[in-house]
Design a protein around this motif. Structure first.
Motif, PDB file in Angstrom:
ATOM      1  N   HIS A 173      -6.475   3.003 -13.356  1.00 44.11           N
ATOM      2  CA  HIS A 173      -5.313   2.219 -12.939  1.00 44.11           C
ATOM      3  C   HIS A 173      -5.357   1.941 -11.438  1.00 44.11           C
ATOM      4  N   MET A 174      -5.688   2.950 -10.635  1.00 47.83           N
ATOM      5  CA  MET A 174      -5.708   2.773  -9.185  1.00 47.83           C
ATOM      6  C   MET A 174      -6.780   1.780  -8.758  1.00 47.83           C
ATOM      7  N   ILE A 175      -7.950   1.844  -9.384  1.00 47.44           N
ATOM      8  CA  ILE A 175      -9.019   0.887  -9.046  1.00 47.44           C
ATOM      9  C   ILE A 175      -8.583  -0.522  -9.424  1.00 47.44           C
ATOM     10  N   ASP A 176      -7.980  -0.658 -10.603  1.00 43.37           N
ATOM     11  CA  ASP A 176      -7.484  -1.972 -11.041  1.00 43.37           C
ATOM     12  C   ASP A 176      -6.362  -2.484 -10.138  1.00 43.37           C
ATOM     13  N   ALA A 177      -5.605  -1.549  -9.540  1.00 41.60           N
ATOM     14  CA  ALA A 177      -4.484  -1.923  -8.666  1.00 41.60           C
ATOM     15  C   ALA A 177      -4.932  -2.255  -7.246  1.00 41.60           C
ATOM     16  N   GLY A 178      -6.245  -2.178  -6.989  1.00 46.72           N
ATOM     17  CA  GLY A 178      -6.768  -2.581  -5.692  1.00 46.72           C
ATOM     18  C   GLY A 178      -7.109  -1.474  -4.737  1.00 46.72           C
ATOM     19  N   ALA A 179      -7.024  -0.217  -5.182  1.00 49.71           N
ATOM     20  CA  ALA A 179      -7.439   0.891  -4.317  1.00 49.71           C
ATOM     21  C   ALA A 179      -8.952   0.831  -4.103  1.00 49.71           C
ATOM     22  N   ASP A 180      -9.384   1.151  -2.906  1.00 44.31           N
ATOM     23  CA  ASP A 180     -10.818   1.141  -2.602  1.00 44.31           C
ATOM     24  C   ASP A 180     -11.496   2.297  -3.332  1.00 44.31           C
ATOM     25  N   SER A 181     -12.596   1.977  -4.006  1.00 47.45           N
ATOM     26  CA  SER A 181     -13.311   3.007  -4.758  1.00 47.45           C
ATOM     27  C   SER A 181     -14.641   3.328  -4.093  1.00 47.45           C
ATOM     28  N   ILE A 182     -15.233   4.431  -4.518  1.00 50.90           N
ATOM     29  CA  ILE A 182     -16.532   4.842  -4.000  1.00 50.90           C
ATOM     30  C   ILE A 182     -17.274   5.570  -5.108  1.00 50.90           C
ATOM     31  N   ASP A 234       0.824  -1.215   0.000  1.00 48.57           N
ATOM     32  CA  ASP A 234       0.000   0.000   0.000  1.00 48.57           C
ATOM     33  C   ASP A 234       0.862   1.270   0.000  1.00 48.57           C
ATOM     34  N   ARG A 235       2.160   1.107  -0.204  1.00 48.36           N
ATOM     35  CA  ARG A 235       3.092   2.241  -0.185  1.00 48.36           C
ATOM     36  C   ARG A 235       3.413   2.714  -1.597  1.00 48.36           C
ATOM     37  N   PHE A 236       3.351   4.019  -1.819  1.00 47.81           N
ATOM     38  CA  PHE A 236       3.705   4.603  -3.105  1.00 47.81           C
ATOM     39  C   PHE A 236       5.221   4.549  -3.319  1.00 47.81           C
ATOM     40  N   VAL A 237       5.614   4.236  -4.553  1.00 53.88           N
ATOM     41  CA  VAL A 237       7.031   4.190  -4.903  1.00 53.88           C
ATOM     42  C   VAL A 237       7.353   5.172  -6.032  1.00 53.88           C
ATOM     43  N   ALA A 238       6.583   5.073  -7.144  1.00 58.78           N
ATOM     44  CA  ALA A 238       6.891   5.888  -8.320  1.00 58.78           C
ATOM     45  C   ALA A 238       5.683   5.900  -9.254  1.00 58.78           C
ATOM     46  N   VAL A 239       5.764   6.737 -10.292  1.00 57.54           N
ATOM     47  CA  VAL A 239       4.757   6.733 -11.351  1.00 57.54           C
ATOM     48  C   VAL A 239       5.456   6.554 -12.692  1.00 57.54           C
ATOM     49  N   GLY A 269      -8.020  -2.160   0.659  1.00 60.01           N
ATOM     50  CA  GLY A 269      -8.626  -3.138   1.557  1.00 60.01           C
ATOM     51  C   GLY A 269      -8.979  -2.556   2.905  1.00 60.01           C
ATOM     52  N   GLY A 270      -9.397  -1.296   2.908  1.00 59.29           N
ATOM     53  CA  GLY A 270      -9.783  -0.637   4.148  1.00 59.29           C
ATOM     54  C   GLY A 270      -8.630  -0.037   4.920  1.00 59.29           C
ATOM     55  N   ARG A 271      -7.399  -0.246   4.471  1.00 61.13           N
ATOM     56  CA  ARG A 271      -6.227   0.261   5.173  1.00 61.13           C
ATOM     57  C   ARG A 271      -5.655   1.480   4.458  1.00 61.13           C
ATOM     58  N   PRO A 272      -5.436   2.592   5.155  1.00 55.77           N
ATOM     59  CA  PRO A 272      -4.915   3.789   4.497  1.00 55.77           C
ATOM     60  C   PRO A 272      -3.441   3.642   4.134  1.00 55.77           C
ATOM     61  N   SER A 273      -3.103   4.141   2.966  1.00 53.06           N
ATOM     62  CA  SER A 273      -1.696   4.162   2.553  1.00 53.06           C
ATOM     63  C   SER A 273      -0.919   5.141   3.421  1.00 53.06           C
ATOM     64  N   PRO A 274       0.347   4.826   3.730  1.00 50.51           N
ATOM     65  CA  PRO A 274       1.137   5.753   4.540  1.00 50.51           C
ATOM     66  C   PRO A 274       1.668   6.954   3.758  1.00 50.51           C
ATOM     67  N   ASN A 275       1.685   6.871   2.408  1.00 50.26           N
ATOM     68  CA  ASN A 275       2.305   7.969   1.659  1.00 50.26           C
ATOM     69  C   ASN A 275       1.653   8.259   0.306  1.00 50.26           C
ATOM     70  N   LEU A 276       0.411   7.804   0.128  1.00 48.90           N
ATOM     71  CA  LEU A 276      -0.315   8.073  -1.113  1.00 48.90           C
ATOM     72  C   LEU A 276      -1.651   8.721  -0.759  1.00 48.90           C
ATOM     73  N   PHE A 277      -1.877   9.905  -1.317  1.00 52.53           N
ATOM     74  CA  PHE A 277      -3.042  10.706  -0.951  1.00 52.53           C
ATOM     75  C   PHE A 277      -3.802  11.121  -2.209  1.00 52.53           C
ATOM     76  N   VAL A 278      -5.039  11.571  -2.028  1.00 57.09           N
ATOM     77  CA  VAL A 278      -5.871  11.923  -3.179  1.00 57.09           C
ATOM     78  C   VAL A 278      -6.745  13.117  -2.829  1.00 57.09           C
ATOM     79  N   ALA A 279      -6.989  13.973  -3.828  1.00 57.94           N
ATOM     80  CA  ALA A 279      -7.793  15.179  -3.600  1.00 57.94           C
ATOM     81  C   ALA A 279      -8.556  15.542  -4.864  1.00 57.94           C
ATOM     82  N   GLY A 280      -9.597  16.365  -4.698  1.00 52.46           N
ATOM     83  CA  GLY A 280     -10.341  16.871  -5.842  1.00 52.46           C
ATOM     84  C   GLY A 280     -11.325  15.870  -6.414  1.00 52.46           C
ATOM     85  N   GLU A 281     -11.525  15.937  -7.727  1.00 55.23           N
ATOM     86  CA  GLU A 281     -12.521  15.088  -8.385  1.00 55.23           C
ATOM     87  C   GLU A 281     -12.264  13.603  -8.166  1.00 55.23           C
ATOM     88  N   MET A 282     -11.010  13.218  -7.979  1.00 51.90           N
ATOM     89  CA  MET A 282     -10.683  11.800  -7.814  1.00 51.90           C
ATOM     90  C   MET A 282     -11.212  11.224  -6.512  1.00 51.90           C
TER      91      MET A 282
END
Length: 467
Positions: free
Chosen positions: A223-232, A159-164, A412-425
């Motif tokens: 990509h994030m939804i496919d990678a397992g990020a929780d969506s709403i 659940d940790r961000f590395v790169a894009v 999976g209900g667990r917050p990432s320690p270093n990946l955040f999201v804002a705005g329309e996303m």
């Protein structure tokens, strides 16, 4: 390696970049668009909905937290996270001084500006001036900005961000990251997939116009939804407005909106009314009309007024179709003449006398008519008559990533320690459906600032751990 990577170039992204830089982090902003189209949908905005307990600079009277919350609750039908919504509401009361420090100027609302003099603070020069001010401030503070750099994937370690990775195959590492790349409203294929076909065999989304940027294709969201990020959120829910059918496919912005709906009637291509035009004040209901028109045959509608309505709404950029009789107006609009004239005459006959007041929920309503018109119902009987052809205009989609009050992306209900999201996303956490004027900017500003602060803190933790 940069401390904080911010993906996107709109209001939320820039708020995040500025807050992270103010917290001492090195910041890189990557924006998909070229420089001349920077700013995402924020370049088309006009105002910010603000809570305030007493008159404040450009805001009159008071707009307390509970009223703001009730307004949001009503338009979303309860499909909202109250904790995150109230966080947004409270943050809207304290952000303007910070915005001013970064070059944003406010002005009193224009006359007739959607009854929002009490609730919304207007940007001097509109959204384009706001994003330009933020970019100037960011560059002055040493934030790096790269344009023409769409990001297509995120490299994760659990659940940790590395790169894009970008569309050019470039890999960009950072200690933390803020995702603020918008929704998927300009991805025609995804809209088609979400909306599907209707019972008439139509693909409704093929007739949608996009009020905002052509660069919000949702590649990163997908990509994030496919990678397992929780969506709403529901992929068919969006800020959708009934706009002038002559508007361009992209970037029509605010000037393509038709604001006279509540002063007349709206019919479909069969000449039939289909919803209560006087349900509520226009700022609270204007964003349902795109979806309503999308559900009509051919995804088209017609707003009909008479001479009495002129001067009571913000005039559209393009003049409407005019006629001296209802029958002539039907012919000019290509509507079935007999059905249209009957619809308007039935409406006229159902209008009950009252004290017309477009600044209040007045007592001018119809009787014995379905659908009813519950306010501002006056006969359409004074030539010339005006007709405006409407199509659904999508501002932004509500499918997004689930967050907590630290703007963290969840897996999976667990917050990432270093990946955040804002705005329309992530706006779908607050906006499950519906809209009220200026709340999108409130969400983007609140969570952009939170995400930037949290990303800078996360980067410091990485630095200390590796020191």
């Amino acid at each position: 390696m940069v401390d904080v990577l911010v993906i996107g170039g709109g209001n939320a992204a820039l708020c995040a970049a500025l807050m992270a830089r103010e917290a001492g982090a090195s910041v890189l902003v990557v924006e998909a668009s070229p420089r001349e189209w920077r700013g995402g949908n924020s370049q088309h905005t006009r105002n910010l909905r603000c809570m305030h307990d007493a008159p404040q600079d450009v805001l009159i009277d008071a707009y307390p937290e509970e009223e703001y919350w009730q307004d949001l609750l009503k338009v979303t039908g309860g499909i909202t996270d109250e904790h995150l919504a109230r966080l947004t509401i409270r943050a809207s009361s304290t952000c303007r001084d910070w915005m001013r420090r970064h070059g944003v100027h406010f002005q009193p609302p224009l006359s007739g500006a959607l009854h929002v003099a009490r609730t919304n603070a207007f940007f001097m020069g509109g959204g384009k001036a706001l994003v330009n001010a933020y970019f100037r401030s960011a560059e002055k503070l040493g934030v790096q900005v790269r344009y023409d750099t769409p990001v297509v994937s995120v490299e994760l370690d659990g659940d940790r961000f590395v790169a894009v990775r970008t569309t050019k195959g470039e890999r960009i590492e950072a200690k933390s990251c803020v995702l603020a790349a918008g929704g998927f409203e300009s991805n025609r294929e995804w809209l088609r997939e979400a909306w599907g076909q209707n019972e008439r065999g139509e693909w409704p989304s093929d007739n949608f116009l996009i009020r905002g940027t052509r660069f919000n294709e949702g590649m990163l969201l997908k990509h994030m939804i496919d990678a397992g990020a929780d969506s709403i959120g529901d992929p068919t829910q969006a800020h959708m407005v009934a706009i002038d059918a002559r508007a361009p496919l992209y970037d029509g912005g605010i000037c393509t909106r038709i604001d006279c709906v509540s002063l007349g009637v709206v019919v479909n291509r069969e000449g039939q009314r289909f919803y209560d035009e006087g349900e509520d004040f226009w700022p609270k209901c204007y964003a349902i009309w795109g979806r309503l028109v999308a559900q009509q045959p051919g995804q088209i509608g017609y707003s009909i007024i008479d001479q009495k309505a002129i001067g009571r709404f913000m005039p559209p950029v393009f003049p409407g179709t005019t006629a001296n009789t209802l029958a002539e107006l039907a012919r000019k609009l290509g509507l079935p003449e007999q059905a249209f004239v009957k619809t308007v005459e039935d409406y006229n006959a159902a209008c009950r006398p009252g004290s017309f007041d477009h600044t209040a929920l007045d007592d001018c309503a119809t009787s014995g008519l379905a659908p009813a018109k519950t306010h501002w119902a006056r006969p359409i009987n004074t030539a010339p008559f005006y007709g405006y052809t409407l199509k659904p205009g999508v501002t932004f989609t509500y499918l997004g990533l689930k967050v907590n009050d630290r703007a963290a992306v969840h897996f999976g209900g667990r917050p990432s320690p270093n990946l955040f999201v804002a705005g329309e996303m992530m706006a779908g956490n607050v906006l499950g459906k519906g809209y009220t004027a200026g709340v999108g900017m409130a969400i983007g500003t609140a969570f952009g600032r939170i995400a930037g602060t949290q990303a800078a803190a996360a980067a410091r933790k990485v630095e200390h751990a590796t020191a």
